[in-house]
Design an enzyme around this catalytic site. Structure first.
Site, short mmCIF file in Angstrom:
data_model
loop_
_atom_site.label_atom_id
_atom_site.label_comp_id
_atom_site.label_asym_id
_atom_site.label_seq_id
_atom_site.Cartn_x
_atom_site.Cartn_y
_atom_site.Cartn_z
N GLU A 128 -18.92 -43.07 23.78
CA GLU A 128 -20.28 -42.70 23.36
C GLU A 128 -21.39 -43.48 24.06
O GLU A 128 -22.26 -44.04 23.41
CB GLU A 128 -20.40 -42.85 21.84
CG GLU A 128 -19.38 -42.02 21.07
CD GLU A 128 -19.42 -42.25 19.56
OE1 GLU A 128 -20.29 -42.99 19.08
OE2 GLU A 128 -18.57 -41.67 18.87
N GLU A 176 -10.71 -35.92 18.89
CA GLU A 176 -11.06 -36.17 17.48
C GLU A 176 -11.40 -34.87 16.76
O GLU A 176 -12.41 -34.78 16.05
CB GLU A 176 -12.25 -37.15 17.39
CG GLU A 176 -12.02 -38.46 18.12
CD GLU A 176 -13.17 -39.45 17.98
OE1 GLU A 176 -14.02 -39.28 17.10
OE2 GLU A 176 -13.20 -40.41 18.78
O1 G3I Z 1 -12.10 -50.93 5.30
C1 G3I Z 1 -13.30 -50.91 4.50
C2 G3I Z 1 -12.94 -51.15 3.07
O2 G3I Z 1 -12.40 -52.44 2.94
C3 G3I Z 1 -14.22 -50.96 2.23
O3 G3I Z 1 -13.91 -51.07 0.90
C4 G3I Z 1 -14.85 -49.60 2.48
C5 G3I Z 1 -16.14 -49.40 1.72
O4 G3I Z 1 -17.01 -48.52 2.41
O5 G3I Z 1 -15.12 -49.49 3.84
C6 G3I Z 1 -13.95 -49.57 4.64
O6 G3I Z 1 -14.32 -49.44 5.96
C7 G3I Z 1 -14.68 -48.13 6.38
C8 G3I Z 1 -13.74 -47.72 7.50
O7 G3I Z 1 -14.15 -46.50 8.04
C9 G3I Z 1 -12.29 -47.62 7.04
O8 G3I Z 1 -12.09 -46.51 6.24
C10 G3I Z 1 -16.11 -48.18 6.87
O9 G3I Z 1 -16.98 -48.41 5.77
C11 G3I Z 1 -16.48 -46.86 7.53
O10 G3I Z 1 -17.76 -46.98 8.14
C12 G3I Z 1 -15.47 -46.54 8.59
O11 G3I Z 1 -15.79 -45.26 9.13
C13 G3I Z 1 -15.16 -44.92 10.35
C14 G3I Z 1 -16.24 -44.57 11.37
O12 G3I Z 1 -15.60 -44.17 12.57
C15 G3I Z 1 -17.15 -45.76 11.64
O13 G3I Z 1 -17.81 -45.65 12.84
C16 G3I Z 1 -14.26 -43.74 10.10
O14 G3I Z 1 -13.18 -44.12 9.25
C17 G3I Z 1 -13.70 -43.25 11.43
O15 G3I Z 1 -12.97 -42.06 11.23
C18 G3I Z 1 -14.85 -42.98 12.40
O16 G3I Z 1 -14.31 -42.56 13.64
C19 G3I Z 1 -15.28 -42.25 14.65
C20 G3I Z 1 -14.60 -42.49 15.99
O17 G3I Z 1 -14.09 -43.79 16.06
C21 G3I Z 1 -15.57 -42.24 17.14
N1 G3I Z 1 -16.12 -40.90 17.04
C22 G3I Z 1 -16.73 -40.57 15.78
C23 G3I Z 1 -15.73 -40.77 14.63
C24 G3I Z 1 -16.30 -40.31 13.32
O18 G3I Z 1 -17.41 -41.07 12.95
#
Ligand code: G3I
Length: 410
Positions: free
Chosen positions: A212, A323
């Site tokens: 990105e 993705e």
């Molecule tokens: O692990 C913590 C947990 O301990 C906590 O309780 C919880 C509360 O919000 O958060 C958890 O972390 C989250 C993490 O995913 C694990 O599930 C984060 O808040 C959350 O922001 C994070 O989101 C991820 C996101 O990227 C962040 O940028 C998504 O799972 C993940 O699927 C997403 O993937 C991205 C690709 O890497 C790049 N392209 C876009 C795609 C979708 O956004």
């Protein structure tokens, strides 16, 4: 593939699970890792899983996606550690997919240890700790799957302290010089790649080296993303080429180096990515372009999507759909049938482009396992975008992705 046939694999997985749960793997600098903070893997089916197993046994086999597309591309799934918490989940993943992407665990905010970096005491050496990725690496390895390394250099999910003097987590701490940051970048990339290759030789077939980096609204040359991008702020536009240079230096020759992005079919983005990849290819630094493909029910049109893939294909690089998910907020049968038709249309298009050699598509990865755990839910509203429901039942969308005759197109 029937579940019964997979029983033997459970034995090796049990070993994998035991090791993951105990956190016995040592880091490169010899420091014992902390135990994984995830639930233990259970061999007992959970409630929804029991429904799935009953349905599965009654209906016989599901078509196997990775077998169906074996002549064209591998079929991947993005999962997190929690997706491996029971044997049934592991079995279902293994029965359909032959490629894994870590949803989060290989991103810098999961692989870097600030404590260890400060303790190590070298300004140019941020210390990597792959503890959180370990269960996924081990699962993929033990179950004979391949893995996409996602992602080395990204503006997001990368802590500010990586760019700060003394690895300080004070948000006002001064940022380091470009020269020092390049050394940190090289040491970071080297550690992640070498950790994976030394511990899991042959497992990783593609690295998302830069993720990105293009933002259409940016006024910088070639629309490079500037806002909230410390890589750009500290190193400048050169950070992209440098990341690929370091990845090439430490990756195995057979590992493909990718640029990965979303909304690639936005024309400004299409051409900016094309130009960037063309320049990298001339230097022998890039092997593929990843189209993330978080798409909607109508956007992009199949023809715009096809145009973008074909355009990238003309560069002579590999293409991966890294993705894929299709946002669908409605869970009615009618809406889910429309979702299934959309999945069928995109899979038909991927297969056609690959069959006609208009693009060398080598992988299609679905971004998430069951609807209830899709990242799209974090946007606040309901969403039912994936191939399996919360009880692990194959949805109509699954049969769409399998291009099944039961999903009729008009
Ligand atoms: O692990 C913590 C947990 O301990 C906590 O309780 C919880 C509360 O919000 O958060 C958890 O972390 C989250 C993490 O995913 C694990 O599930 C984060 O808040 C959350 O922001 C994070 O989101 C991820 C996101 O990227 C962040 O940028 C998504 O799972 C993940 O699927 C997403 O993937 C991205 C690709 O890497 C790049 N392209 C876009 C795609 C979708 O956004």
């Amino acid at each position: 593939m029937k579940l019964g046939k997979l029983t033997k694999r459970w034995l090796c997985l049990a070993l994998c699970v035991l090791l993951c749960g105990c956190g016995t793997v040592d880091t490169e600098n010899g420091t014992p890792n902390e135990p994984v903070d995830e639930e233990q893997v259970s061999s007992m089916p959970e409630e929804g899983e029991r429904n799935f197993l009953e349905q599965y046994e009654k209906d016989g086999t599901l078509p196997c996606l990775s077998d169906l597309y074996a002549d064209n591309f591998s079929i991947g799934i993005a999962i997190e550690r929690t997706d491996l918490s029971t044997q049934v989940k592991q079995e279902l993943i293994m029965s359909q997919f032959n490629s894994i992407t870590c949803g989060n665990e290989m991103k810098a905010d999961y692989t870097l240890s600030r404590d260890k970096s400060v303790q190590y005491g070298e300004e140019d050496y941020p210390v990597v700790d792959m503890t959180k990725a370990e269960p996924l690496l081990m699962f993929a390895s033990e179950s004979g799957m391949k893995l996409r390394g996602h992602t080395l250099v990204w503006f997001s999910q990368t802590p500010r302290w990586l760019f700060a003097e003394g690895f300080s987590d004070d948000l006002n701490a001064p940022l380091v010089s470009k020269e020092l940051m390049l050394k940190r970048m090289e040491n970071y990339i080297q550690q992640v790649i070498e950790y994976c290759n030394e511990n899991y030789p042959g497992l990783i077939y593609a690295w998302d080296v830069v993720n990105e980096a293009i933002e259409p609204s940016s006024t910088e040359e070639n629309h490079l993303r500037v806002d909230e991008n410390y890589w750009y702020e500290v190193i400048g536009a050169e950070y992209i080429e440098k990341a690929f240079e370091y990845a090439r230096k430490y990756a195995e020759p057979e590992q493909k180096l990718y640029y990965n992005d979303y909304n690639c079919y936005d024309k400004t983005k299409t051409f900016a990515i094309y130009d960037m990849a063309e320049a990298l290819k001339e230097k022998g630094l890039i092997d593929g372009i990843g189209l993330q493909s978080h798409i909607g029910m109508t956007y992009p049109s199949i023809s715009d999507y096809e145009y973008t893939i074909t355009k990238f294909g003309q560069l002579g690089v590999e293409i991966q759909i890294t993705e894929l998910d299709i946002s669908q907020e409605d869970n009615s049968e009618e809406a889910q049938m429309e979702l299934a038709q959309r999945y069928k249309r995109v899979f038909q298009m991927y297969k056609k482009l690959d069959d006609m050699q208009l693009a060398d598509i080598t992988n299609v990865t679905i971004w998430g396992f069951t609807d209830d755990r899709s990242w799209l839910r974090s946007k606040g509203g309901p969403n039912y975008p994936l191939l399996f429901d919360k009880d692990f039942n194959a949805k109509l969308a699954f049969f769409g992705a399998a291009m099944d005759d039961s999903i009729e197109l008009y």
